[in-house]
Design a protein around this motif. Structure first.
Motif, PDB file in Angstrom:
ATOM      1  N   ASN A 142      -3.521   9.831 -50.217  1.00 11.87           N
ATOM      2  CA  ASN A 142      -4.037   8.955 -49.050  1.00 11.87           C
ATOM      3  C   ASN A 142      -2.984   7.598 -49.004  1.00 11.87           C
ATOM      4  OD1 ASN A 142      -6.527  10.634 -49.754  1.00 11.87           O
ATOM      5  ND2 ASN A 142      -7.723   8.845 -49.398  1.00 11.87           N
ATOM      6  N   GLU A 143      -2.310   6.689 -49.834  1.00 13.25           N
ATOM      7  CA  GLU A 143      -1.984   6.404 -49.422  1.00 13.25           C
ATOM      8  C   GLU A 143      -1.002   5.711 -48.618  1.00 13.25           C
ATOM      9  OE1 GLU A 143      -1.444   7.677 -52.672  1.00 13.25           O
ATOM     10  OE2 GLU A 143      -2.067   6.164 -53.953  1.00 13.25           O
ATOM     11  N   SER A 144      -1.246   4.843 -46.974  1.00 18.57           N
ATOM     12  CA  SER A 144      -0.524   5.050 -45.861  1.00 18.57           C
ATOM     13  C   SER A 144       1.090   4.951 -46.682  1.00 18.57           C
ATOM     14  CB  SER A 144      -0.192   3.617 -45.441  1.00 18.57           C
ATOM     15  OG  SER A 144       0.474   2.670 -46.719  1.00 18.57           O
ATOM     16  N   ARG A 145       1.675   4.649 -48.157  1.00 15.00           N
ATOM     17  CA  ARG A 145       3.311   5.148 -47.764  1.00 15.00           C
ATOM     18  C   ARG A 145       4.062   6.367 -48.263  1.00 15.00           C
ATOM     19  NH1 ARG A 145       4.403   4.589 -54.250  1.00 15.00           N
ATOM     20  NH2 ARG A 145       1.883   4.195 -55.376  1.00 15.00           N
ATOM     21  N   ARG A 146       2.617   7.272 -48.913  1.00 13.00           N
ATOM     22  CA  ARG A 146       2.832   8.475 -49.175  1.00 13.00           C
ATOM     23  C   ARG A 146       2.987   9.547 -47.963  1.00 13.00           C
ATOM     24  NH1 ARG A 146       4.623   8.553 -54.260  1.00 13.00           N
ATOM     25  NH2 ARG A 146       3.262   7.502 -54.941  1.00 13.00           N
ATOM     26  N   ILE A 147       2.247   8.557 -46.687  1.00 13.38           N
ATOM     27  CA  ILE A 147       1.569   9.513 -45.107  1.00 13.38           C
ATOM     28  C   ILE A 147       2.646   9.548 -44.346  1.00 13.38           C
ATOM     29  CG2 ILE A 147      -0.007  10.013 -43.773  1.00 13.38           C
ATOM     30  CD1 ILE A 147      -1.436   8.517 -45.749  1.00 13.38           C
ATOM     31  N   PRO A 148       3.690  10.487 -43.876  1.00 12.58           N
ATOM     32  CA  PRO A 148       4.671  10.244 -42.810  1.00 12.58           C
ATOM     33  C   PRO A 148       3.560   9.452 -41.574  1.00 12.58           C
ATOM     34  CG  PRO A 148       4.657  12.602 -43.699  1.00 12.58           C
ATOM     35  CD  PRO A 148       3.486  11.641 -44.360  1.00 12.58           C
ATOM     36  N   ALA A 149       4.762   8.723 -41.085  1.00 13.08           N
ATOM     37  CA  ALA A 149       4.933   8.433 -39.905  1.00 13.08           C
ATOM     38  C   ALA A 149       3.501   8.637 -38.838  1.00 13.08           C
ATOM     39  CB  ALA A 149       5.486   6.891 -39.453  1.00 13.08           C
ATOM     40  N   ASP A 150       3.839   9.673 -38.200  1.00 12.93           N
ATOM     41  CA  ASP A 150       3.377  10.197 -37.136  1.00 12.93           C
ATOM     42  C   ASP A 150       2.518  10.734 -37.519  1.00 12.93           C
ATOM     43  OD1 ASP A 150       5.712  12.399 -38.832  1.00 12.93           O
ATOM     44  OD2 ASP A 150       4.818  14.038 -38.016  1.00 12.93           O
ATOM     45  N   PHE A 151       1.554  11.145 -38.967  1.00 14.67           N
ATOM     46  CA  PHE A 151       0.630  10.806 -39.187  1.00 14.67           C
ATOM     47  C   PHE A 151       0.134   9.727 -38.645  1.00 14.67           C
ATOM     48  CE2 PHE A 151       2.347  14.808 -41.718  1.00 14.67           C
ATOM     49  CZ  PHE A 151       1.512  15.503 -40.309  1.00 14.67           C
ATOM     50  N   LYS A 152      -0.126   8.618 -38.646  1.00 13.32           N
ATOM     51  CA  LYS A 152      -0.599   7.600 -38.206  1.00 13.32           C
ATOM     52  C   LYS A 152      -1.755   6.985 -39.300  1.00 13.32           C
ATOM     53  CE  LYS A 152      -0.159   7.997 -32.805  1.00 13.32           C
ATOM     54  NZ  LYS A 152       1.424   8.508 -33.289  1.00 13.32           N
ATOM     55  N   ASN A 153      -1.218   7.255 -40.771  1.00 10.13           N
ATOM     56  CA  ASN A 153      -1.310   6.665 -41.829  1.00 10.13           C
ATOM     57  C   ASN A 153      -2.805   7.784 -41.581  1.00 10.13           C
ATOM     58  OD1 ASN A 153      -1.934   4.491 -44.243  1.00 10.13           O
ATOM     59  ND2 ASN A 153      -2.962   3.301 -43.395  1.00 10.13           N
ATOM     60  N   ASP A 154      -3.835   8.369 -41.170  1.00 11.51           N
ATOM     61  CA  ASP A 154      -4.680   9.206 -41.747  1.00 11.51           C
ATOM     62  C   ASP A 154      -4.451  10.460 -42.321  1.00 11.51           C
ATOM     63  OD1 ASP A 154      -6.793  10.787 -41.242  1.00 11.51           O
ATOM     64  OD2 ASP A 154      -6.474  11.357 -38.676  1.00 11.51           O
ATOM     65  N   PRO A 155      -4.931  10.535 -43.846  1.00 11.52           N
ATOM     66  CA  PRO A 155      -4.353  11.883 -44.655  1.00 11.52           C
ATOM     67  C   PRO A 155      -4.562  12.759 -44.310  1.00 11.52           C
ATOM     68  CG  PRO A 155      -5.570  10.030 -45.343  1.00 11.52           C
ATOM     69  CD  PRO A 155      -5.289   8.754 -44.302  1.00 11.52           C
ATOM     70  N   LYS A 156      -5.903  12.488 -43.708  1.00 13.19           N
ATOM     71  CA  LYS A 156      -6.762  13.698 -42.860  1.00 13.19           C
ATOM     72  C   LYS A 156      -5.810  14.480 -42.045  1.00 13.19           C
ATOM     73  CE  LYS A 156     -10.717  14.342 -41.829  1.00 13.19           C
ATOM     74  NZ  LYS A 156     -12.012  13.739 -41.735  1.00 13.19           N
ATOM     75  N   ALA A 157      -5.601  13.972 -41.242  1.00 17.64           N
ATOM     76  CA  ALA A 157      -4.310  14.368 -40.067  1.00 17.64           C
ATOM     77  C   ALA A 157      -3.204  15.374 -40.809  1.00 17.64           C
ATOM     78  CB  ALA A 157      -3.819  13.549 -39.095  1.00 17.64           C
ATOM     79  N   GLU A 158      -2.562  14.622 -42.060  1.00 14.81           N
ATOM     80  CA  GLU A 158      -1.705  15.487 -42.484  1.00 14.81           C
ATOM     81  C   GLU A 158      -1.917  16.533 -43.717  1.00 14.81           C
ATOM     82  OE1 GLU A 158       2.372  14.644 -46.272  1.00 14.81           O
ATOM     83  OE2 GLU A 158       0.171  13.406 -46.221  1.00 14.81           O
ATOM     84  N   TYR A 159      -3.599  16.371 -44.058  1.00 15.96           N
ATOM     85  CA  TYR A 159      -3.691  18.401 -44.939  1.00 15.96           C
ATOM     86  C   TYR A 159      -4.004  18.942 -43.481  1.00 15.96           C
ATOM     87  CZ  TYR A 159      -6.039  15.465 -49.433  1.00 15.96           C
ATOM     88  OH  TYR A 159      -5.727  14.443 -49.620  1.00 15.96           O
ATOM     89  N   LYS A 160      -4.859  18.160 -42.314  1.00 13.72           N
ATOM     90  CA  LYS A 160      -4.858  19.472 -41.414  1.00 13.72           C
ATOM     91  C   LYS A 160      -3.713  19.998 -40.830  1.00 13.72           C
ATOM     92  CE  LYS A 160      -7.667  16.963 -39.488  1.00 13.72           C
ATOM     93  NZ  LYS A 160      -8.971  16.847 -38.300  1.00 13.72           N
ATOM     94  N   ALA A 161      -2.248  19.705 -40.495  1.00  9.20           N
ATOM     95  CA  ALA A 161      -1.147  19.875 -40.419  1.00  9.20           C
ATOM     96  C   ALA A 161      -0.829  20.892 -41.140  1.00  9.20           C
ATOM     97  CB  ALA A 161      -0.420  19.133 -40.213  1.00  9.20           C
ATOM     98  N   PHE A 162      -1.018  21.200 -42.212  1.00  8.96           N
ATOM     99  CA  PHE A 162      -0.324  21.599 -43.173  1.00  8.96           C
ATOM    100  C   PHE A 162      -1.593  22.864 -43.602  1.00  8.96           C
ATOM    101  CE2 PHE A 162       1.781  18.739 -44.453  1.00  8.96           C
ATOM    102  CZ  PHE A 162       3.250  19.215 -45.301  1.00  8.96           C
ATOM    103  N   TYR A 163      -2.540  22.961 -43.395  1.00 13.15           N
ATOM    104  CA  TYR A 163      -3.770  23.852 -43.274  1.00 13.15           C
ATOM    105  C   TYR A 163      -3.643  24.676 -42.077  1.00 13.15           C
ATOM    106  CZ  TYR A 163      -7.135  21.496 -46.967  1.00 13.15           C
ATOM    107  OH  TYR A 163      -7.618  21.219 -47.467  1.00 13.15           O
ATOM    108  N   ARG A 164      -2.891  24.110 -40.872  1.00 14.69           N
ATOM    109  CA  ARG A 164      -2.944  25.067 -39.596  1.00 14.69           C
ATOM    110  C   ARG A 164      -1.328  25.465 -39.957  1.00 14.69           C
ATOM    111  NH1 ARG A 164      -3.862  19.062 -36.874  1.00 14.69           N
ATOM    112  NH2 ARG A 164      -5.962  19.065 -36.326  1.00 14.69           N
TER     113      ARG A 164
END
Length: 138
Positions: A88-110
């Motif tokens: 969940n840490e912002s330093r671990r989330i690519p910028a295009d997910f706008k600091n939203d960890p759920k957006a990153e998870y969902k991109a991978f689930y998709r």
């Protein structure tokens, strides 16, 4: 792999490598950049730019690249895919997910990811629930 085997992990995520893995395993657990890597912006000095200006260069200063075919290739070989490590840490989330960890998870689930290794189970479950709702709405 056996002692003396010169292959690298990158050799094992090819269709041939995945077919070999299927002879002894039901799934793979790749590091998530093997599925969707990131790339930062580089200055004229050749150094990555601190896009968000926090004084540190990390994932938050990079954007996701188009996904590889690893999930599809693994599924074709009959393997499940569980990627690591979602945080969940912002330093671990690519910028295009706008600091939203759920957006990153969902991109991978998709992309068809079967499961995740996460240090934040509540976020992983919430993102999976959101993803499943998306799928039901289609």
């Amino acid at each position: 792999m056996m002692a003396g085997d010169k292959r690298l992990f990158s050799d094992m995520v090819t269709p041939a490598g995945l077919a070999e893995i299927k002879t002894y395993a039901d799934g793979i657990g790749p590091w998530k950049p093997y599925i969707m890597s990131v790339k930062g912006v580089f200055g004229t000095d050749g150094k990555q730019v601190d896009i968000n200006g926090d004084g540190k260069v990390n994932y938050a200063d990079a954007s996701s690249l188009p996904p590889t075919t690893l999930i599809a290739d693994a599924h074709k070989a009959g393997l499940m895919v569980h990627a690591y490590t979602f945080r969940n840490e912002s330093r671990r989330i690519p910028a295009d997910f706008k600091n939203d960890p759920k957006a990153e998870y969902k991109a991978f689930y998709r992309l068809g990811l079967d499961g995740v290794f996460s240090d934040f189970t509540d976020t992983a479950i919430a993102a999976r629930s959101d993803y499943l709702k998306e799928m039901l709405a289609k």
